[in-house]
Scaffold this active site. Structure first.
Site, PDB file in Angstrom:
ATOM      1  CE1 TYR A 152      -2.293  -0.341  -2.686  1.00 12.70           C
ATOM      2  CE2 TYR A 152      -0.582   1.258  -3.213  1.00 12.70           C
ATOM      3  CZ  TYR A 152      -1.692   0.880  -2.463  1.00 12.70           C
ATOM      4  OH  TYR A 152      -2.201   1.728  -1.506  1.00 12.70           O
ATOM      5  CE  LYS A 156      -5.320   1.404  -2.970  1.00 11.56           C
ATOM      6  NZ  LYS A 156      -6.522   1.307  -2.149  1.00 11.56           N
TER       7      LYS A 156
HETATM    8  N1  LIG Z   1      -0.471   3.003   4.619  1.00  6.40           N
HETATM    9  C1  LIG Z   1      -0.161   3.619   3.491  1.00  6.40           C
HETATM   10  O1  LIG Z   1       0.999   4.042   3.280  1.00  6.40           O
HETATM   11  C2  LIG Z   1      -1.252   3.896   2.475  1.00  6.40           C
HETATM   12  C3  LIG Z   1      -1.035   4.903   1.521  1.00  6.40           C
HETATM   13  C4  LIG Z   1      -2.016   5.166   0.583  1.00  6.40           C
HETATM   14  C5  LIG Z   1      -3.189   4.461   0.585  1.00  6.40           C
HETATM   15  N2  LIG Z   1      -3.389   3.473   1.508  1.00  6.40           N
HETATM   16  C6  LIG Z   1      -4.658   2.728   1.447  1.00  6.40           C
HETATM   17  O2  LIG Z   1      -5.350   2.886   2.667  1.00  6.40           O
HETATM   18  C7  LIG Z   1      -6.192   1.759   2.880  1.00  6.40           C
HETATM   19  C8  LIG Z   1      -5.975   1.246   4.297  1.00  6.40           C
HETATM   20  O3  LIG Z   1      -4.631   0.824   4.400  1.00  6.40           O
HETATM   21  P1  LIG Z   1      -3.827   0.798   5.774  1.00  6.40           P
HETATM   22  O4  LIG Z   1      -2.542   1.463   5.531  1.00  6.40           O
HETATM   23  O5  LIG Z   1      -4.678   1.250   6.887  1.00  6.40           O
HETATM   24  O6  LIG Z   1      -3.562  -0.789   5.847  1.00  6.40           O
HETATM   25  P2  LIG Z   1      -3.463  -1.792   7.088  1.00  6.40           P
HETATM   26  O7  LIG Z   1      -2.873  -1.112   8.274  1.00  6.40           O
HETATM   27  O8  LIG Z   1      -2.763  -2.988   6.521  1.00  6.40           O
HETATM   28  O9  LIG Z   1      -4.994  -2.148   7.419  1.00  6.40           O
HETATM   29  C9  LIG Z   1      -5.748  -2.850   6.486  1.00  6.40           C
HETATM   30  C10 LIG Z   1      -7.114  -3.169   7.044  1.00  6.40           C
HETATM   31  O10 LIG Z   1      -7.842  -3.905   6.050  1.00  6.40           O
HETATM   32  C11 LIG Z   1      -8.183  -5.208   6.545  1.00  6.40           C
HETATM   33  N3  LIG Z   1      -8.076  -6.165   5.428  1.00  6.40           N
HETATM   34  C12 LIG Z   1      -6.958  -6.501   4.740  1.00  6.40           C
HETATM   35  N4  LIG Z   1      -7.246  -7.422   3.810  1.00  6.40           N
HETATM   36  C13 LIG Z   1      -8.577  -7.674   3.905  1.00  6.40           C
HETATM   37  C14 LIG Z   1      -9.457  -8.540   3.227  1.00  6.40           C
HETATM   38  N5  LIG Z   1      -9.041  -9.358   2.253  1.00  6.40           N
HETATM   39  N6  LIG Z   1     -10.776  -8.546   3.571  1.00  6.40           N
HETATM   40  C15 LIG Z   1     -11.221  -7.738   4.563  1.00  6.40           C
HETATM   41  N7  LIG Z   1     -10.425  -6.889   5.247  1.00  6.40           N
HETATM   42  C16 LIG Z   1      -9.113  -6.866   4.928  1.00  6.40           C
HETATM   43  C17 LIG Z   1      -7.169  -5.466   7.678  1.00  6.40           C
HETATM   44  O11 LIG Z   1      -7.632  -6.392   8.649  1.00  6.40           O
HETATM   45  P3  LIG Z   1      -7.336  -7.993   8.497  1.00  6.40           P
HETATM   46  O12 LIG Z   1      -5.880  -8.111   8.179  1.00  6.40           O
HETATM   47  O13 LIG Z   1      -7.725  -8.574   9.810  1.00  6.40           O
HETATM   48  O14 LIG Z   1      -8.206  -8.457   7.379  1.00  6.40           O
HETATM   49  C18 LIG Z   1      -7.077  -4.061   8.276  1.00  6.40           C
HETATM   50  O15 LIG Z   1      -8.194  -3.815   9.088  1.00  6.40           O
HETATM   51  C19 LIG Z   1      -5.840   0.740   1.783  1.00  6.40           C
HETATM   52  O16 LIG Z   1      -6.798   0.812   0.758  1.00  6.40           O
HETATM   53  C20 LIG Z   1      -4.482   1.223   1.281  1.00  6.40           C
HETATM   54  O17 LIG Z   1      -4.258   0.851  -0.052  1.00  6.40           O
HETATM   55  C21 LIG Z   1      -2.463   3.177   2.471  1.00  6.40           C
END
Ligand SMILES: NC(=O)c1ccc[n+]([C@@H]2O[C@H](COP(=O)([O-])OP(=O)(O)OC[C@H]3O[C@@H](n4cnc5c(N)ncnc54)[C@H](OP(=O)(O)O)[C@@H]3O)[C@@H](O)[C@H]2O)c1
Length: 260
Positions: A152, A156
């Protein structure tokens, strides 16, 4: 700004959903992509209340042909994407040598392959129109190696490097590329990754998805090259540039370790 069409991958939950809400409030039309048709329908129903059109595409972007399928479908329907938000991504907690191949490849396929392909497909019509914005959601994880989430963190790092490089190539083209780096954020991410008992999420605190999305929204609309959400995350990211790599890696592991 006149109404734009915004494509958000992972627009059904977490940061992507909060971004979608911000775009809808400012009267931009949306295309939301995720795997769960039910969640997409709920979000579309809610956001249409802002008087915008919301198209949903149910697709697993980690599947090889999915990015091209999405691009071709929108081309056929004559839909021009003005703003592409490559947000969908996931992490998996655990030692690399024990991690299931499917988890490893899944992260690479979604976080790297799909993001890169979507950027390549959608940048072309943007360049022809000499207008467009792309935001790639990376993470503060991308600034250092990440023992216990090695793939992961590395994925990134790719997103940061790739985005900064193409920003340079695309200067004066009318197309901006923004790399957006949230730190720990309260979403479904940690539960999916299996690291909600990590020191990072349990002891150090996470930001709200609303606040993070607002930072991302401002960054893409201002056409910033690299934006880190939260002052504490900015300071941590800067510290990795001066501390010895071995120390940075050890601290990174400590932050990811599970605690009671
Ligand atoms: N939350 C954190 O702490 C954090 C920190 C730094 C960066 N990020 C980054 O921010 C971004 C968003 O993360 P988040 O925290 O909002 O995650 P999240 O709450 O798990 O949401 C992920 C979203 O992506 C969709 N998704 C997951 N797998 C997919 C796939 N294979 N194809 C299409 N859609 C998919 C999910 O819907 P479905 O499950 O229905 O597909 C959901 O809409 C990511 O790139 C993550 O790496 C997050």
């Amino acid at each position: 700004m006149p109404s734009q069409t915004v494509l958000i991958t992972g627009g059904s939950g977490g940061i992507g959903y909060e971004l979608a809400k911000l775009f809808a409030r400012d009267h931009h039309n949306l295309i939301l992509v995720a795997r769960s048709a039910e969640k997409l329908a709920q979000v579309a129903n809610e956001l249409q209340g802002y008087g915008v059109t919301v198209k949903t595409v149910t697709l697993d972007l980690a599947e090889g042909p999915a990015p091209k399928f999405l691009f071709d479908q929108l081309q056929r329907e004559g839909i021009a994407v003005d703003i592409l938000i490559n947000n969908a991504g996931f992490g998996a907690f655990g030692e690399f040598a024990q991690m299931h191949h499917q988890e490893i490849l899944g992260q690479i396929n979604l976080n790297i392959m799909a993001l890169t392909q979507l950027t390549r497909y959608f940048v072309q019509p943007m360049l022809s129109r000499r207008h467009g914005r792309i935001m790639n959601v990376a993470s503060t994880a991308g600034f250092q190696p990440g023992p216990l989430m090695a793939v992961y963190y590395a994925s990134k790092a790719y997103v940061i490097s790739f985005s900064e490089a193409i920003t340079n190539e695309l200067r004066d083209s009318g197309v901006t590329v923004t790399c957006f780096c949230p730190g720990a954020t309260h979403t479904g991410f940690a539960a999916r990754a299996g690291n909600n008992n990590s020191r990072l999420f349990k002891k150090m605190g996470a930001m709200s998805a609303e606040k993070v999305a607002l930072d991302g929204y401002r960054a893409v609309m201002e056409g910033r090259t690299l934006a880190i959400s939260g002052m504490h995350n900015w300071i941590t990211a800067q510290s990795t540039r001066i501390a010895p790599r071995r120390v940075v890696t050890a601290v990174s592991r400590w932050v990811s370790e599970r605690v009671e």
